[in-house]
Enzyme design. Structure first.
Site, short mmCIF file in Angstrom:
data_model
loop_
_atom_site.label_atom_id
_atom_site.label_comp_id
_atom_site.label_asym_id
_atom_site.label_seq_id
_atom_site.Cartn_x
_atom_site.Cartn_y
_atom_site.Cartn_z
N CYS A 63 -2.48 47.23 -9.83
CA CYS A 63 -1.30 48.01 -9.48
C CYS A 63 -0.54 47.24 -8.40
O CYS A 63 -0.67 46.03 -8.30
CB CYS A 63 -1.69 49.41 -9.00
SG CYS A 63 -2.63 49.44 -7.46
N ARG A 64 0.22 47.92 -7.59
CA ARG A 64 1.02 47.25 -6.56
C ARG A 64 0.12 46.72 -5.43
O ARG A 64 0.24 45.57 -5.02
CB ARG A 64 2.07 48.22 -6.00
CG ARG A 64 2.94 47.63 -4.90
CD ARG A 64 4.01 48.64 -4.46
NE ARG A 64 4.59 48.22 -3.20
CZ ARG A 64 4.09 48.52 -2.00
NH1 ARG A 64 2.99 49.26 -1.90
NH2 ARG A 64 4.67 48.10 -0.91
#
Length: 100
Positions: A63-64
């Protein structure tokens, strides 16, 4: 078990056989991704059956920052997936390492 951006890049460069899943939102995936299949974290419970045949495969989630993929990793492990790895630091760490 987690995986670093460097380890993931080496796996991608070698063409290793593993499943790569981006658990971010579609707009984040469109802005920048490393080729993972997009399955936003909030849809994983509904889509877990799509991955049933991958229970023993190596799966890398990202993810981020590593937080959402950590949740996805724990959920998948709780559902019998045996080899789920979370990208340490997520795409932020990847971009720091290779784009910076």
């Amino acid at each position: 078990m987690d995986i670093t951006p460097k380890q993931l890049k080496e796996k991608l460069d070698r063409g290793d056989d593993f499943v790569l899943i981006d658990v971010r939102e579609p707009n984040e995936h469109e802005a920048f991704n490393v080729g993972g299949q997009l399955i936003p974290v909030n849809t994983i419970p509904a889509r877990i059956s799509d991955l049933e045949d991958k229970k023993d495969a190596e799966i890398v989630v990202y993810c981020r920052s590593g937080a959402r993929s950590g949740m996805a990793q724990r959920f998948m492990q709780g559902n019998g997936f045996t080899n789920v790895r979370n990208l340490t630091g997520g795409m932020l760490a990847w971009q720091d390492e290779f784009e910076g």
